[in-house]
Design an enzyme around this catalytic site. Sequence first.
Site, short mmCIF file in Angstrom:
data_model
loop_
_atom_site.label_atom_id
_atom_site.label_comp_id
_atom_site.label_asym_id
_atom_site.label_seq_id
_atom_site.Cartn_x
_atom_site.Cartn_y
_atom_site.Cartn_z
N LEU A 252 0.81 -1.23 0.00
CA LEU A 252 0.00 0.00 0.00
C LEU A 252 0.83 1.27 0.00
CD1 LEU A 252 -2.79 -0.95 2.58
CD2 LEU A 252 -3.01 -0.76 0.10
N SER A 253 2.14 1.15 -0.02
CA SER A 253 3.00 2.33 0.13
C SER A 253 3.15 3.12 -1.17
CB SER A 253 4.39 1.91 0.61
OG SER A 253 5.31 2.98 0.48
#
Length: 198
Positions: free
Chosen positions: A11-12
């Site tokens: 998710l970064s």
Amino acid sequence: MTQIDYFFATLSPYCYLAGTRLEEVAAKHGASINYKPFDIVAAFGRTGGTPPKDRHISRIEYRAQELVRQAKKLDMPFNLKPAHWPTNGAPAAYAFIAAQNAGGGDLGQLAHLITRAVWAEEKDIAQDDVVRACLQEAGFDPALADSGMLVGAETYARNLEEAVERGVFGAPFYFVGDQRFWGQDRIADVDAHLAGDL
């Protein structure tokens, strides 16, 4: 052969912005990459960090400007407020781990495709069809999205423990031996270190 341990989060946005530059650096120096997907939000709570939504407004505003600047600098499409963020990043991480165990495709591309789906394509990586498409595009069997869930969950949890023990507090985070490098903007430093210049 030198090994780079790469702790990344599905998710970064910063892992997305890393693109495949680490893979290019590793190939240049004949190094291997050991990918370690982990739960960055859980790591924040254990290493003194704060999830983005809970940060002081000054940090939130700076992050918004910096992400857009970095994307522009790298000439990468980027959506600061994607439709499916936050979402559950674990299913994509489990599928990545299954692909890692199965072999046969390009893990660097897979990591990039997963994060690109979130930050540039408005896709929800918690959905099977999105994960399957990423697997297929990176040269893996899309059915891996349905296999190895238990092993994936165990490895994902183990990677988090290892991350905390080794001092990882953000993503992307790279280790070359005992040298630590945090952030997509430190890939050039990894390159210099591997060249013996840092």
